[in-house]
Design an enzyme around this catalytic site. Sequence first.
Site, PDB file in Angstrom:
ATOM      1  N   CYS A  97      -2.544 -12.712  -6.619  1.00  0.00           N
ATOM      2  CA  CYS A  97      -2.236 -13.379  -5.355  1.00  0.00           C
ATOM      3  C   CYS A  97      -3.304 -13.052  -4.312  1.00  0.00           C
ATOM      4  O   CYS A  97      -4.059 -12.085  -4.445  1.00  0.00           O
ATOM      5  CB  CYS A  97      -0.850 -12.974  -4.853  1.00  0.00           C
ATOM      6  SG  CYS A  97      -0.755 -11.272  -4.268  1.00  0.00           S
ATOM      7  N   ASP A 134       2.242  -1.096   5.386  1.00  0.00           N
ATOM      8  CA  ASP A 134       3.024  -1.554   4.228  1.00  0.00           C
ATOM      9  C   ASP A 134       3.939  -0.485   3.625  1.00  0.00           C
ATOM     10  O   ASP A 134       5.147  -0.693   3.521  1.00  0.00           O
ATOM     11  CB  ASP A 134       2.092  -2.119   3.153  1.00  0.00           C
ATOM     12  CG  ASP A 134       2.847  -2.630   1.943  1.00  0.00           C
ATOM     13  OD1 ASP A 134       3.836  -3.355   2.138  1.00  0.00           O
ATOM     14  OD2 ASP A 134       2.460  -2.309   0.803  1.00  0.00           O
ATOM     15  N   ASP A 140       6.746  -3.745   8.641  1.00  0.00           N
ATOM     16  CA  ASP A 140       5.582  -4.345   9.300  1.00  0.00           C
ATOM     17  C   ASP A 140       5.953  -5.675   9.957  1.00  0.00           C
ATOM     18  O   ASP A 140       5.491  -5.991  11.051  1.00  0.00           O
ATOM     19  CB  ASP A 140       4.455  -4.601   8.289  1.00  0.00           C
ATOM     20  CG  ASP A 140       3.934  -3.325   7.648  1.00  0.00           C
ATOM     21  OD1 ASP A 140       4.067  -2.264   8.265  1.00  0.00           O
ATOM     22  OD2 ASP A 140       3.383  -3.408   6.539  1.00  0.00           O
ATOM     23  N   ARG A 141       6.775  -6.450   9.272  1.00  0.00           N
ATOM     24  CA  ARG A 141       7.108  -7.789   9.770  1.00  0.00           C
ATOM     25  C   ARG A 141       8.030  -7.724  10.984  1.00  0.00           C
ATOM     26  O   ARG A 141       7.866  -8.510  11.914  1.00  0.00           O
ATOM     27  CB  ARG A 141       7.726  -8.614   8.644  1.00  0.00           C
ATOM     28  CG  ARG A 141       6.703  -8.954   7.566  1.00  0.00           C
ATOM     29  CD  ARG A 141       7.323  -9.591   6.339  1.00  0.00           C
ATOM     30  NE  ARG A 141       6.314  -9.754   5.286  1.00  0.00           N
ATOM     31  CZ  ARG A 141       6.596 -10.082   4.041  1.00  0.00           C
ATOM     32  NH1 ARG A 141       7.840 -10.281   3.671  1.00  0.00           N
ATOM     33  NH2 ARG A 141       5.620 -10.213   3.153  1.00  0.00           N
ATOM     34  N   CYS A 191      11.855 -27.950   8.673  1.00  0.00           N
ATOM     35  CA  CYS A 191      11.108 -27.796   7.411  1.00  0.00           C
ATOM     36  C   CYS A 191      11.759 -26.729   6.545  1.00  0.00           C
ATOM     37  O   CYS A 191      12.086 -25.641   7.007  1.00  0.00           O
ATOM     38  CB  CYS A 191       9.658 -27.415   7.702  1.00  0.00           C
ATOM     39  SG  CYS A 191       8.674 -27.145   6.200  1.00  0.00           S
ATOM     40  N   CYS A 198      10.572 -22.317  -3.935  1.00  0.00           N
ATOM     41  CA  CYS A 198      10.573 -20.995  -4.560  1.00  0.00           C
ATOM     42  C   CYS A 198      10.917 -21.122  -6.045  1.00  0.00           C
ATOM     43  O   CYS A 198      11.984 -21.648  -6.384  1.00  0.00           O
ATOM     44  CB  CYS A 198      11.572 -20.076  -3.852  1.00  0.00           C
ATOM     45  SG  CYS A 198      11.625 -18.419  -4.571  1.00  0.00           S
ATOM     46  N   SER A 216       6.854 -12.155  -6.869  1.00  0.00           N
ATOM     47  CA  SER A 216       5.948 -11.102  -6.413  1.00  0.00           C
ATOM     48  C   SER A 216       6.472  -9.728  -6.828  1.00  0.00           C
ATOM     49  O   SER A 216       5.719  -8.890  -7.330  1.00  0.00           O
ATOM     50  CB  SER A 216       5.785 -11.161  -4.899  1.00  0.00           C
ATOM     51  OG  SER A 216       4.852 -10.206  -4.466  1.00  0.00           O
ATOM     52  N   CYS A 247       3.602 -24.160   2.734  1.00  0.00           N
ATOM     53  CA  CYS A 247       3.904 -24.151   4.171  1.00  0.00           C
ATOM     54  C   CYS A 247       2.950 -25.082   4.929  1.00  0.00           C
ATOM     55  O   CYS A 247       1.731 -24.883   4.892  1.00  0.00           O
ATOM     56  CB  CYS A 247       3.803 -22.731   4.719  1.00  0.00           C
ATOM     57  SG  CYS A 247       4.053 -22.631   6.505  1.00  0.00           S
ATOM     58  N   LYS A 297      -1.967  -0.467 -15.308  1.00  0.00           N
ATOM     59  CA  LYS A 297      -2.342  -1.641 -16.111  1.00  0.00           C
ATOM     60  C   LYS A 297      -1.160  -2.253 -16.867  1.00  0.00           C
ATOM     61  O   LYS A 297      -1.217  -3.431 -17.229  1.00  0.00           O
ATOM     62  CB  LYS A 297      -3.457  -1.280 -17.094  1.00  0.00           C
ATOM     63  CG  LYS A 297      -3.028  -0.393 -18.264  1.00  0.00           C
ATOM     64  CD  LYS A 297      -4.161  -0.212 -19.268  1.00  0.00           C
ATOM     65  CE  LYS A 297      -3.658   0.569 -20.472  1.00  0.00           C
ATOM     66  NZ  LYS A 297      -4.663   0.701 -21.530  1.00  0.00           N
TER      67      LYS A 297
END
Length: 382
Positions: A97, A134, A140-141, A191, A198, A216, A247, A297
């Site tokens: 991403c 993070d 954070d948001r 919207c 999703c 994610s 978006c 990994k």
Amino acid sequence: MHVGKLKEELIQYANEIGVDKIRFASADTFDSLKDRLILHESLGYLSGFEEPDIEKRTNPALLLPKAKSIVAIALAYPSKMKDAPRSTKDARRGIFCRASWGTDYHVVLKKKLDMLEEFLRSKHEDIRTKSMVDTGELSDRAVAERAGIGFSAKNCMIITPEFGSYVYLAEMITNVPFEPDEKIEEQCGTCNKCVDSCPTGALVNPGQLNSQRCISFLTQTKGFLPDEFRSKIGNRLYGCDTCQIVCPINKGKDFHLHPEMEPDPEIAKPLLKPLLTISNREFKEKYGHVSGSWRGKKPIQRNAILALAHFKDTSALPDLVELMHKDPRPVIRGTAAWAIGKIGDEQQLSELEKALERESDEEAKQEIIKGIELLQTPLNTK
């Protein structure tokens, strides 16, 4: 100490060191966030990667005594890759991403925060700070929303007027009583594209995310991926950008302001088959500097196997058979067996049967059985 003047000086310095946006918020408790976190915890929506103590997540004073304000920053990252390699029939590729392009953003933003902290402390000996990116306790948001960096959108991202949602966020709590900035009004309107698009229905409602279903999050887990999500993951190796790509506000937003955030195309969109046999050392050398490597990994390799199954890449069958027989990790052996079932035909049946006889792990055995059943299913219905 003249707080108004100090705020102006800090904004000026932030601009000089390449901070794309800086805003200020009060250090009051995040009461509405606390209610939401308690609800999401009861519903089982949290990812488990967050700080487990909800009090610490919502009360800045527990993190810095005498906290008076929070400085929120944002750095814009690219949404388009220059010279992106194409995935072809004989050379299938996965994708990281956008938030895992270039140097790990935790490192990039931490350097900016360190500089801002040093700047403030140079102004007065009594100034105290605590910064986080993070992985810190605060959301954070939630901080960015309160500070007016952007508004909290239906896809649970912060959308800025300038850069859309393609921004990294970080914050610094301080005992300096900076005057707070105003919040930005929510602009999603009617919207609902992110919710409707999703892939797994993780956006259960506008602004409400079930992290356990979010691709994610799922790409970062280390166990077997639940069956219902295997057809949804596509060729994603780490993260998911669907709710950002669809978006309308993000349309045309693509900023290349920080060289360290530019993706190496061969890392951001790597060939899948070499990932199957990459050593720990090789993985660290090639991918260690990107944020998508933080879980090691194994999840990336599991996702690469699922991506090869998604592409039905028959050229990968010898590699997958080898993994099924010889890899020391049950998750990799089992996922490889399932992928053989998705890609192959009855020619691979004897290999799966041999693997089943030898397999000692119960979960891996179940995956081999699924693989055998899939081999007996017509190719166009798999």
